[in-house]
Design a protein around this motif. Structure first.
Motif, mmCIF file in Angstrom:
data_model
loop_
_atom_site.group_PDB
_atom_site.id
_atom_site.type_symbol
_atom_site.label_atom_id
_atom_site.label_comp_id
_atom_site.label_asym_id
_atom_site.label_seq_id
_atom_site.Cartn_x
_atom_site.Cartn_y
_atom_site.Cartn_z
ATOM 1 N N UNK A 81 0.802 -1.233 0.000
ATOM 2 C CA UNK A 81 0.000 0.000 0.000
ATOM 3 C C UNK A 81 0.831 1.278 0.000
ATOM 4 N N UNK A 82 1.989 1.267 0.651
ATOM 5 C CA UNK A 82 2.830 2.468 0.654
ATOM 6 C C UNK A 82 3.430 2.706 -0.722
ATOM 7 N N UNK A 83 3.893 1.623 -1.372
ATOM 8 C CA UNK A 83 4.429 1.748 -2.720
ATOM 9 C C UNK A 83 3.335 2.165 -3.704
ATOM 10 N N UNK A 84 2.101 1.714 -3.423
ATOM 11 C CA UNK A 84 0.987 2.084 -4.293
ATOM 12 C C UNK A 84 0.806 3.588 -4.357
ATOM 13 N N UNK A 85 1.008 4.248 -3.224
ATOM 14 C CA UNK A 85 0.823 5.703 -3.169
ATOM 15 C C UNK A 85 1.994 6.456 -3.784
ATOM 16 N N UNK A 86 3.001 5.725 -4.204
ATOM 17 C CA UNK A 86 4.172 6.355 -4.823
ATOM 18 C C UNK A 86 4.404 5.797 -6.228
ATOM 19 N N UNK A 87 3.325 5.531 -6.937
ATOM 20 C CA UNK A 87 3.456 5.175 -8.345
ATOM 21 C C UNK A 87 2.862 3.853 -8.767
ATOM 22 N N UNK A 88 2.635 2.932 -7.787
ATOM 23 C CA UNK A 88 2.167 1.601 -8.179
ATOM 24 C C UNK A 88 0.655 1.481 -8.283
ATOM 25 N N UNK A 89 -0.051 2.578 -8.054
ATOM 26 C CA UNK A 89 -1.513 2.535 -8.172
ATOM 27 C C UNK A 89 -1.971 2.181 -9.583
ATOM 28 N N UNK A 90 -1.074 2.388 -10.544
ATOM 29 C CA UNK A 90 -1.425 2.122 -11.927
ATOM 30 C C UNK A 90 -1.725 0.669 -12.230
ATOM 31 N N UNK A 91 -1.395 -0.244 -11.299
ATOM 32 C CA UNK A 91 -1.670 -1.654 -11.560
ATOM 33 C C UNK A 91 -3.146 -1.995 -11.333
ATOM 34 N N UNK A 92 -3.864 -1.139 -10.609
ATOM 35 C CA UNK A 92 -5.265 -1.431 -10.316
ATOM 36 C C UNK A 92 -6.133 -1.021 -11.495
ATOM 37 N N UNK A 93 -7.005 -1.944 -11.911
ATOM 38 C CA UNK A 93 -7.917 -1.681 -13.022
ATOM 39 C C UNK A 93 -9.361 -1.874 -12.558
ATOM 40 N N UNK A 94 -10.269 -1.388 -13.372
ATOM 41 C CA UNK A 94 -11.673 -1.419 -12.989
ATOM 42 C C UNK A 94 -12.257 -2.804 -12.846
ATOM 43 N N UNK A 95 -11.667 -3.805 -13.524
ATOM 44 C CA UNK A 95 -12.217 -5.159 -13.439
ATOM 45 C C UNK A 95 -11.504 -6.022 -12.406
ATOM 46 N N UNK A 96 -10.675 -5.388 -11.550
ATOM 47 C CA UNK A 96 -9.972 -6.098 -10.494
ATOM 48 C C UNK A 96 -10.814 -6.180 -9.224
ATOM 49 N N UNK A 97 -10.429 -7.059 -8.335
ATOM 50 C CA UNK A 97 -10.972 -7.111 -6.977
ATOM 51 C C UNK A 97 -9.804 -6.916 -6.023
#
Length: 320
Positions: A74-90
């Motif tokens: 989650x910390x890495x997500x806030x520093x650029x990795x959020x792009x891996x999440x897509x609308x059809x994910x859970x």
């Protein structure tokens, strides 16, 4: 000497935490399974600290049983990795308190993209629990830690809930032993579950002759393929019988020139055969029971020969 009483208390506390989850497998659990089964993207596990470690294990279990999943810090997500999440994910988020800042920071993005959110938390009415599409309650009465501080019983409960989700999903999706084997080719379990269609000698490596083939050509076919046997087929490639080195010796002992005979004269009719989807362990069991070194692989009701498995072909499976 180690404090055995404490060790036993730890195990009892963690066991009790898991058993307390049994009555919580309810409509919320069903809803979580529905979301995971209907997911057209990936399942993304996220959690901080020890919850993150549990997430990695759950993600690995899901991936190994046919559900694409991975861990997102989650910390890495806030520093650029959020792009891996897509609308059809859970997204499956683990936070015992349900108030972990790094996890809560992801919620806005998850909602904006339209991805679904499953919370595994100890506080169902926490900020995370209320924001999720479904919240699974993994609360514990106490940690196994003597100071009731170190996440122990709570992480064990979360891991067990993750396993319950993964195993239920496995059955819902119709995941089979051969599917497991295909995803674990390097592991011993996967090798034991290998099917004979991935091990058999087929095509030009499979010794096959017609029933009217002369013995000179039969012997050449047996020698060139190196299996000490040949399959005898009809015009449609259907299995009629087999000829082994033993068959040749027995006919030679009777006297006469076997070169004047055909494959049909020497073959053993109605030999044992197996379909291509047979597990290697099953094939070995048949060969040991029949005291044979090769077994013919045929395709369905047509009994068309598709290959031969020799006992040596099973060595890489480590089932001996």
């Amino acid at each position: 000497m180690a404090d055995r009483a404490l060790a036993r208390k730890v195990l009892q506390t963690e066991a009790a935490a898991i058993l307390a989850l049994v009555d919580r497998v309810d409509d919320r659990f069903d809803r979580a399974i529905d979301l995971l089964r209907e997911c057209r993207g990936r399942v993304i596990l996220t959690g901080m600290g020890k919850s993150g470690v549990i997430c990695q294990k759950i993600a690995a279990t899901l991936s190994s049983t046919g559900t694409p999943a991975f861990f997102l810090h989650p910390a890495e997500a806030m520093h650029g990795d959020l792009g891996v999440i897509r609308g059809d994910d859970v997204v499956v988020a683990l936070s015992y308190s349900g108030e972990t800042d790094e996890i809560l920071s992801l919620i806005e993005t998850i909602r904006r993209l339209g991805a679904k959110l499953i919370a595994i938390t100890g506080v169902a009415r926490s900020a995370l629990g209320l924001a999720a599409d479904v919240a699974l309650d993994c609360g514990v009465t106490e940690e196994a830690c003597p100071m009731n501080l170190v996440p122990t019983a709570s992480t064990t409960a979360a891991l067990a809930m993750g396993d319950a989700l993964a195993m239920t999903l496995l059955v819902e999706k119709g995941f089979r032993q051969e599917d497991f084997a295909s995803l674990h080719p390097g592991g011993k379990l996967g090798k034991r579950l290998m099917r004979v269609d991935s091990l058999m000698r087929s095509g030009k490596h499979c010794p096959v002759v017609r029933s009217d083939t002369g013995m000179r050509d039969v012997i050449y076919e047996m020698s060139s393929k190196g299996l000490g046997m040949a399959c005898v087929v009809d015009g449609d490639e259907a299995l009629l019988g087999i000829i082994t080195d033993g068959d040749l010796r027995r006919h030679m002992e009777k006297g006469g020139d076997i070169r004047s005979l055909t494959a049909a004269d020497v073959m053993t009719s109605g030999p044992v055969s197996i379909p291509p989807f047979t597990f290697a362990a099953q094939a070995l069991n048949i060969m040991e029971g029949r005291k044979i070194t090769s077994i013919v692989v045929v395709d369905g009701e047509s009994r068309r020969v598709v290959g031969v498995v020799h006992v040596h072909d099973l060595w890489p499976t480590e089932i001996f």
